[in-house]
Design a protein around this motif. Structure first.
Motif, PDB file in Angstrom:
ATOM      1  N   CYS A 304       5.415  15.131  19.231  1.00 32.68           N
ATOM      2  CA  CYS A 304       4.929  15.917  17.700  1.00 32.68           C
ATOM      3  C   CYS A 304       4.828  17.332  18.023  1.00 32.68           C
ATOM      4  CB  CYS A 304       3.957  15.381  17.064  1.00 32.68           C
ATOM      5  SG  CYS A 304       3.089  16.284  15.985  1.00 32.68           S
ATOM      6  N   CYS A 310      -3.464  19.795  18.021  1.00 29.60           N
ATOM      7  CA  CYS A 310      -4.099  18.624  17.068  1.00 29.60           C
ATOM      8  C   CYS A 310      -5.260  17.980  17.658  1.00 29.60           C
ATOM      9  CB  CYS A 310      -3.062  17.759  16.592  1.00 29.60           C
ATOM     10  SG  CYS A 310      -3.552  16.336  15.624  1.00 29.60           S
ATOM     11  N   CYS A 317       1.948  10.866  20.631  1.00 31.81           N
ATOM     12  CA  CYS A 317       2.213  12.156  19.945  1.00 31.81           C
ATOM     13  C   CYS A 317       2.767  12.846  21.125  1.00 31.81           C
ATOM     14  CB  CYS A 317       0.919  12.810  19.409  1.00 31.81           C
ATOM     15  SG  CYS A 317       0.094  11.793  18.299  1.00 31.81           S
ATOM     16  N   CYS A 337       3.463  12.123  10.646  1.00 33.01           N
ATOM     17  CA  CYS A 337       2.558  12.084  11.820  1.00 33.01           C
ATOM     18  C   CYS A 337       1.949  10.556  11.990  1.00 33.01           C
ATOM     19  CB  CYS A 337       1.144  12.622  11.045  1.00 33.01           C
ATOM     20  SG  CYS A 337      -0.380  12.325  11.830  1.00 33.01           S
TER      21      CYS A 337
HETATM   22 FE1  SF4 Z   1       1.203  15.073  15.601  1.00 30.18          FE
HETATM   23 FE2  SF4 Z   1      -0.203  13.491  13.902  1.00 30.18          FE
HETATM   24 FE3  SF4 Z   1      -0.247  13.054  16.562  1.00 30.18          FE
HETATM   25 FE4  SF4 Z   1      -1.484  15.149  15.504  1.00 30.18          FE
HETATM   26  S1  SF4 Z   1      -1.884  12.903  15.056  1.00 30.18           S
HETATM   27  S2  SF4 Z   1      -0.269  15.179  17.255  1.00 30.18           S
HETATM   28  S3  SF4 Z   1      -0.084  15.567  13.930  1.00 30.18           S
HETATM   29  S4  SF4 Z   1       1.778  12.824  15.160  1.00 30.18           S
END
Ligand code: SF4
Length: 390
Positions: A304, A310, A317, A337
């Protein structure tokens, strides 16, 4: 009249709410080699007739690139690498990425108009406002004679709250707000079905911004065009837009009706943006914002793209990029997400903004947001105060 090269289904009756612009899997790179910057990645958006679709995100998130790609105004080294953009106009359906240059020239301004960010740069400084307005009509409406063009130019200025005696003014004789209004009047000259506005009020003070956005909403209600409104200011979109798409690192990361996005953001980046506005009441607290900076698009993090910033980031992620997942909702909702995927649970609920926080910047329709939020009072004194204070 528009070219017919790619016109399909011409004459089909249209009604408010029909899809007018359909963007599917659009990707744009800057550069042609392996180290090309991926400025827009697999973006899909739908704009309906009469709708205001807000496109929000920090600088460099790909918002303007997307708009330039849709209108085929992208300059080298920008290159559209994938996707489809379909314009379902009253006079026919068009595949905008496949249309020839002549068809695009005919569609731009008459069907798809763009209002750029800097009106002072977009207007010709050595021509009067009147000449610039009548030039548009001369180029696109050969059926109009000189007198009719002049009358229409005056009518257009009136439409945006400027008196006709300003037709003889040069751009430097107008204030920033008036110049931006002139740009809107020029964009509306041929009654387009879609208006793309790229940060149209960013350089203006909040009072002028409020006036222009109120006029825009009134014109949309009266003329029925759809608006793709691009801004980095999410608080402004919460009030102005019907639907909001949030972009990060070239990706659409959340897509939702405006009130739903404000009430319950489903992506930590959206929640972070919403929490970046100071509250109107309560204890004074230090603003934290979102830690870190948007990524360099030449070196987007694995998995991500938001994971280094985040607070909810999990192992998955950092390894795998999430896809845009459709969410159960009354309106169209989606978020990209892992927290929205089955089997993953947030370690803590996403922090939500104070219900009236965004009221500090509400500009277009004070009270409208409160009316849409279940359990909130349209007469909320804070939202009322925010509206009348501006
Ligand atoms: Fe990305 Fe969601 Fe993981 Fe945060 S929780 S790093 S926004 S996928």
């Amino acid at each position: 009249m528009l070219g017919t090269q790619r016109a399909e289904s011409a004459g089909r009756p249209r009604s408010r709410g029909d899809v007018v612009l359909e963007i599917s899997g659009l990707s744009v790179d800057y550069g042609f080699t392996d180290d090309a910057v991926r400025a827009v990645v697999d973006a899909s958006l739908t704009l309906r007739r009469g709708e205001v679709l807000g496109l929000a995100g920090e600088s460099g998130s790909g918002k303007s690139t997307l708009a330039y790609a849709v209108t085929r105004l992208l300059r080298a080294p920008g290159v559209i690498t994938a996707g489809e953009v379909r314009f379902h106009g009253a006079e026919g359906d068009y595949d905008l990425l496949a249309a020839d240059a002549q068809t695009m020239r005919e569609l731009r301004w008459s069907q798809l108009a763009v209002v750029f960010q800097s009106a002072m740069n977009a207007l010709n400084p050595v021509l009067t406002i009147g000449s610039q307005l009548t030039d548009v009509l001369k180029a696109h409406r050969p059926d109009m004679n000189r007198q009719a063009r002049k009358e229409r130019a005056a009518e257009l200025l009136n439409l945006v709250g400027i008196t006709a005696d300003r037709l003889s003014s040069f751009p430097h004789e107008l204030s920033g707000g008036m110049r931006q209004r002139v740009m809107i009047a020029m964009a509306l000259a041929l009654e387009p079905e879609v208006l793309i506005m790229d940060e149209p009020t960013t350089a203006l003070d909040v009072v002028t911004q409020r006036e222009i956005l109120e006029e825009l909403v009134a014109l949309r209600d009266r003329l029925g065009f759809a608006v793709l409104f691009i801004t980095h200011d999410l608080s402004l979109l919460i009030e102005l837009a019907d639907t909001i798409a949030v972009m990060y690192a070239g990706r659409v990361v959340e897509y939702a009706p405006a009130a739903a996005l404000f009430r319950s953001p489903r992506h930590p980046y959206t929640a972070g943006l919403l929490n970046s506005f100071p509250g109107l009441h309560g204890e004074r607290v230090a603003m934290t914002g979102i830690p870190g900076s948007p990524p360099d698009l030449r070196h987007v993090p694995e998995g991500c793209p938001f994971n280094p910033r985040c607070r909810y980031a999990m192992d998955v992620c950092r390894q795998d990029a999430p896809v845009l997942i459709s969410l159960p909702s009354a309106g169209r909702r989606a978020a990209s997400c892992w927290l929205q995927a089955e089997g993953f649970i947030a370690p803590e609920p996403l922090a939500l903004p104070e219900p009236t926080t965004v009221g500090a910047r509400i500009v277009a329709r004070p009270g409208a947001l409160a009316a849409e939020l279940p359990g909130s009072d349209p007469q909320d004194p804070y939202i009322e105060a925010a509206g009348s204070a501006l």
